[in-house]
Design an enzyme around this catalytic site. Structure first.
Site, PDB file in Angstrom:
ATOM      1  N   LYS C  77      75.003  38.342  26.774  1.00 17.57           N
ATOM      2  CA  LYS C  77      75.331  38.550  25.358  1.00 17.57           C
ATOM      3  C   LYS C  77      76.643  37.831  25.040  1.00 17.57           C
ATOM      4  CE  LYS C  77      75.721  42.299  21.931  1.00 17.57           C
ATOM      5  NZ  LYS C  77      75.807  43.757  21.755  1.00 17.57           N
ATOM      6  N   SER C 152      72.891  45.399  17.936  1.00 22.16           N
ATOM      7  CA  SER C 152      73.421  44.046  17.836  1.00 22.16           C
ATOM      8  C   SER C 152      72.895  43.100  18.911  1.00 22.16           C
ATOM      9  CB  SER C 152      74.938  44.093  17.929  1.00 22.16           C
ATOM     10  OG  SER C 152      75.346  44.553  19.202  1.00 22.16           O
ATOM     11  N   SER C 176      73.307  49.416  20.536  1.00 19.84           N
ATOM     12  CA  SER C 176      73.071  47.965  20.552  1.00 19.84           C
ATOM     13  C   SER C 176      72.335  47.432  21.774  1.00 19.84           C
ATOM     14  CB  SER C 176      74.391  47.211  20.412  1.00 19.84           C
ATOM     15  OG  SER C 176      74.850  47.332  19.096  1.00 19.84           O
TER      16      SER C 176
END
Ligand code: ZN
Lengths: 98, 502, 498
Positions: C77, C152, C176
């Site tokens: 990420k 996210s 997330s």
């Protein structure tokens, strides 16, 4: 009902150092009326006898020994600098106090 | 019309508040492991943490916590069983995170005091300065303003930032308001900062060099009409960088406030900057619109909760309080007040003490440090402690003089040699070939040569005019290159010329 | 080969059937083929990944003892720093920034010889539930490219579902990791707060953020969990205790005699029927496997969302203050005579997206003098109440369960202009972050009404992460035998793929 006026939002934007157009200020002010109503619900149960939790873990006294470790090289430190001069970060003139 | 200081204190009562920031002398920074050595090349002592790179996290320097607790204990504070770091949020380019990790409503030390003694019209008087809190925080980076006329911020075109100092551990010591000092407010302020400096130095937690900024004082001053209990508006004079300036700044602000008040004007609550050259303060940022720092508990750090055992260990390690220590030394050494003050002012008390501890007679030790060594320090404009001569060197020299192996005059040469970097006293003596001429036959030969060279002077002495012997002694000393013991030369000379009874 | 689980890939690497370079190249090819449609990646480090893979192959050849996942590729990420590799956090304000240091998670990945393919897309600074808030455009859900992949960490989850990577790293502040896992039919775990170091994780909300593993199977997640977890002296909030034995738990998958608590408040109105149906079904399977299903109540969970939307914005308003155009990142308006202050203002105006600004302003307000007690202070008290609810529930049950999200993936753009509706996605995941406990989402099937994946959430007490792995592995096995093939085998083929 809690609400924030356009000027309130402008003041907050100033504190947060974000330039905002008039349009944006008005839009946020409208949104906040709804959002603040929703978040203000916390006050329903937050009575005086409830302790505040600022952190999920009950850790205490986490320290590091006073030992020097290598720093970045100045080139690494300055590698992201938008501008630099004499191995220092170059920034626009700073207004305000000395 | 300028008011005199007497006019001011006849009408107004000053109320003081003092905030002192101390840089701790830890090896590494408060929240990262970068070195704290002063004066390094720009941005060589920075890392992701102290540059506030995205993703970096602070970690707490244990030594800094210990030092802060020691300071608290030395200032008679209670040590909080639970304290926390908090973020103080405001934007400023020299502060990389745009928040300072500080402490807010949960400082580590609270409610202490410092007693200071000053000379008043009625003799020595003690004032108690109450300490509200001692807390931990971090220093900012340094900016260099380019463009502009004076290197000052105003008129500069841009600034250059060096973050070597960002994150140096700082301890802030805040007093409660100090009323009741009357006309002695400036002296009390100075004495407080001086006492604090001595305490911090005795604790070994800071270099306490005001000129380098490792100890900085902000002086808050307000005036109220005598007899009134309504506090006046205060001004906050920042970064007063010497003891003398503390006194001057407080006095100057008292006069400035009184003039405003007498003229029916308002004192503005603001930050002011002390001007070393004029002794006056200059207006800085107005605090009318209070900053909203949005303090909240620092979520990247966990609370500090020192247990009683840790605190007691630290308490046991505290040195004697400097004021008590000084009194004890003065008694032990039987030093007159004036001499004691001289040592304190010259900042040699600790080296004298160390010299005495190595066996030197207190009077001799004091004599060297206050005399010859101070003289050289002034001459070279180098601080005594940076001259390169140690307590051990002086103790050794004193011992050699006592043993008769050096005369005072030769000893001065040795001191000079040590300071010149020629080595330890023994090395200087060997290298310079310094030795006391104490062979009487060698001296007698020199005496005879001197008398032969100056027969008229020798005759005067024979006739009983003893002071004339000086010229002969001078010649003999010159011939022996100063290595003879002048007293012995005099004794032998006078005996030789029939004046032995003198 | 790319459709295998990470552990299958690992055994093929260990047996010498494939090399890490081949495996890495296969994934790079897949990314090349499908990522124009999916947009899971913001940066693909082709050269770095192949170099790392070659190094692992060389080590293996020399007979060196390697870690279980050595040579397996992974997607990172873009909120984690990796030295020399662009790290944007999905924001314009960090465009082009290359960190001079590795996050601890990356250090651990490298130590375990896990090959890092590149950086995945995310909502800007992890603020969002759809990845629509990325300044670099949305990620598309591989199940239906018109839908969101969650957020996210939508990029990490989508990269797994699109077979662009078998493993990924996510971060979870309010869901997330788990919500994207739920809507993409993958597995996502938020470990106990403090279980995985936050050093190098660009902070959104420091007291809530936690990095964790994303994978296609529970065992893969456990293997990655053990690779990245552990005490880190660089993170003062990292727990100094042994890593829970999650791999062992995932391998045994034994739930006999375990008490599984269904949280009454997280399974009612507002939950899509298909979501509830899959949830009930999963409970039956767990009961059949020997677990005892009990009901627990957490009356204060209804305040969790409100508290979250005060705590997270407050902390982010301070955490994001460092993006000021002085030392790194974007700088706007630096013309002659401009002041540092105006450059900061302009840069932050241009560099931050709308949702980020909204939360910074909200947080600035919640912390400001005169409002602190009413907002931030009250939210912290709610946090205490939620933790107390969990503590009571864990006295009754070993783990707690709920659907991960109220609905399946919604359409891109559907909720973009309604922040409150968007915030509701996280209603079941947020309490876990508030209390710092562990949470996992694994697929429980697809909803009957739309054929989209549904997530099953398991919550375990602080540092008892192994419990959710036991339950997750048990349910996964039961579902697999019911379906006959993994859920992702049903995913529609992507245009660019084979
Ligand atoms: Zn540093």
């Amino acid at each position: 009902m809690t609400s924030l006026s356009r000027d309130d939002v402008a003041k907050l934007a100033g504190l947060a150092r974000i330039e905002m157009s008039d349009e944006e200020l008005v839009a946020l002010s409208n949104e906040f009326t709804v959002i603040l109503d929703a978040v203000a619900r916390v006050q329903e149960v937050a009575s005086a006898d409830v302790e505040a939790t600022s952190h999920p873990l009950p850790l205490r006294n986490v320290f590091r020994p006073d030992v020097v470790a290598p720093s970045l090289t100045p080139a690494e430190a300055l590698s992201g600098a938008p501008a630099q001069e004499e191995q220092r970060f170059r920034v626009p003139q700073i207004l305000g106090e000395e | 019309m300028t008011l005199t200081y007497d006019d001011v204190v006849a009408k107004y009562e000053p109320v003081l508040g003092l905030e002192v920031h101390v840089e701790l002398n830890t090896h590494s920074k408060m929240f990262c492991s970068c070195s704290t050595i002063f004066g390094a090349e720009p941005n060589t002592q920075t890392c992701p943490v102290c540059l506030a790179l995205p993703g970096a996290l602070p970690t707490v320097n244990e030594k800094a916590i210990e030092s802060t607790i020691k300071i608290g204990l030395a200032l008679n504070c209670s040590i909080a069983p639970f304290s926390r770091f908090a973020r103080k949020n405001y934007f400023y380019p020299d502060m990389p995170k745009n928040f300072q990790i500080s402490q807010y409503d949960e400082p580590i030390c609270v409610n202490g005091y410092v007693d200071v003694e000053i000379e008043t019209d009625e003799g020595p008087q003690t004032f108690r300065i109450e300490v509200e809190r001692v807390h931990m925080e971090e220093d900012t980076g340094k900016s260099l303003h380019v463009g502009g006329a004076t290197g000052r911020i105003h008129g500069a075109e841009y600034s250059l930032l060096d973050y070597n100092r960002a994150g140096i551990p700082l301890v802030e010591i805040v007093t409660k308001i100090v009323p009741g000092t009357g006309k002695y407010a400036p002296e009390v302020a100075r004495a407080y900062v001086a006492e604090l400096r001595d305490i911090l130095r005795s604790l070994g937690v800071s270099d306490v060099k005001m000129e380098q900024g490792s100890l900085r004082c902000d002086a808050n001053v307000s005036l109220r009409l005598i007899g009134s209990d309504v506090l006046g508006t205060r001004s906050e004079t920042k970064n007063v960088n010497s003891l003398r300036s503390v006194e001057r700044a407080v006095r100057g602000e008292m006069i400035r406030h009184a003039e405003l008040l007498n003229n029916g004007e308002r004192v503005v609550q603001e930050t002011r900057h002390f001007q070393e050259d004029t002794g006056l303060t200059r207006s800085g940022r107005s605090k009318e619109q209070a900053e909203d720092y949005r303090y909240f508990p620092e979520p990247d750090l966990v609370p500090v909760a020192p247990d009683a055992a840790w605190i007691e260990t630290l308490r046991a390690s505290l040195p004697e309080r400097p004021s008590i220590h000084r009194k004890r030394l003065q008694e032990q050494w039987s030093v007159p007040d004036k001499e004691m003050s001289a040592m304190i002012n010259a900042d040699v008390l600790d080296v004298v003490e160390a010299t005495v501890a190595l066996g030197a007679d207190p009077a001799k030790a004091r004599g060297w440090w206050l005399g010859e060594i101070s003289r050289i320090s002034n001459e070279k404009d180098v601080a005594i402690k940076e001259l390169g001569i140690s307590a051990a060197d002086v103790a050794e020299i004193v011992a050699l003089v006592n043993a008769g192996e050096l005369t005072d005059k030769l000893a001065r040469q040795v001191v000079e040699g040590v300071i010149a970097g020629e080595g330890k006293p023994a090395e200087v003596i060997a290298a310079r070939g310094i030795k006391v001429v104490n062979d009487d036959s060698e001296l007698m030969a020199a005496i005879e040569r001197a008398c032969a060279a100056q027969p008229e002077t020798a005759q005067k002495v024979r006739d009983g005019h003893v002071p004339a012997a000086g010229a002969l002694i001078g010649a003999i000393m010159k011939e022996t290159k100063g290595q003879a013991d002048a007293a012995r030369v005099r004794e032998l000379l006078l005996g030789h010329l029939g004046q032995g009874s003198n | 080969m790319i459709r295998n689980s990470a552990s299958e890939m690992a055994s093929k690497l260990a047996s010498g059937e494939i090399t890490s370079v081949e495996l890495t190249q296969a994934h790079l090819d897949r990314i090349q083929a499908v990522d124009t449609d999916v947009h899971a990646f913001l940066y693909v480090d082709t050269e770095g990944a192949l170099t790392q893979a070659a190094a692992v192959d060389a080590k293996r050849k020399s007979g060196e003892k390697l870690s279980p996942l050595a040579g397996v590729p992974l997607a990172l990420k873009d909120v984690m720093t990796q030295k020399g590799i662009p790290t944007t956090c999905g924001s314009k304000i960090l465009e082009g920034w290359r960190p001079p240091y590795d996050s601890t998670v990356v250090t651990n990945l490298k130590k375990n010889d896990i090959v890092i393919l590149g950086k995945t897309n995310m909502d800007e600074f992890a603020m969002g539930s759809s990845t629509e808030n990325s300044a670099y455009g949305p990620t598309h859900n591989p199940w239906d490219l018109t839908r969101i992949p969650g957020g996210s960490g939508g990029g990490s989850a989508a990269s797994l579902a699109a077979f662009e990577a078998p493993l990924a790293i996510g971060t979870d502040t309010g869901g997330s990791i788990r919500q994207p896992a739920a809507v993409t039919g993958t597995v996502g775990v938020k470990p106990t707060y403090g279980g995985v170091s936050r050093f190098g994780l660009v902070a959104f909300s420091s007291s809530l953020d936690q990095a964790g593993p994303c994978a296609r199977t529970v065992l893969d997640a456990a293997l990655l969990h053990e690779a990245i977890a552990g005490h880190d002296p660089k993170d003062s909030t990292s727990i100094n205790a042994p890593v829970p034995a999650v791999v062992a738990a995932a391998k045994s998958g034994d739930v006999k005699g375990m008490k599984i608590g269904v949280v009454k408040e997280l399974n009612g109105d507002g939950y899509q029927p298909g979501v509830r149906k899959r949830f009930e079904e999963s409970l039956e399977l767990l009961a059949a496997a020997g677990a005892e299903i009990v009901e627990v109540s957490a009356p204060n969970f209804e305040y969790a969302l409100a508290a979250y939307y005060l705590i997270a914005p407050s902390e982010c308003s301070s955490n994001l203050a460092r993006f000021d155009a002085m030392r790194y990142g974007l700088r706007v308006g630096d013309s002659d005579g401009a002041s540092a202050e105006s450059v900061m203002n302009l840069t932050r105006e241009v560099g931050f997206g709308r949702e980020v600004k909204r939360r910074i302003i909200l947080g600035t307000y919640a912390l400001s003098s005169g409002y602190y007690d009413a907002y931030y202070g009250s939210a912290q008290k709610v946090r205490t109440l939620i933790t107390q609810d969990f503590n009571k529930a864990f006295e009754i049950a070993d783990v707690l369960v709920s659907p991960t999200c109220p609905t399946t993936a919604f359409k891109i753009g559907e909720k973009a202009n309604d922040p409150l509706a968007m915030y509701l996605n996280d209603i079941a995941t947020i309490p876990v972050n508030m209390a710092g406990i562990g949470g996992m989402s694994l697929p429980s099937g697809v909803a009957d009404e739309d054929g989209l994946p549904v997530g099953f959430q398991i919550m375990s007490p602080v540092m008892k992460d192994e419990r959710m792995y036991s339950v997750g592995a048990s349910l996964e096995a039961a579902l697999l035998s019911k379906w006959g093939a993994p859920l992702l085998s049903k995913i529609p083929a992507l245009a660019g793929g084979q």
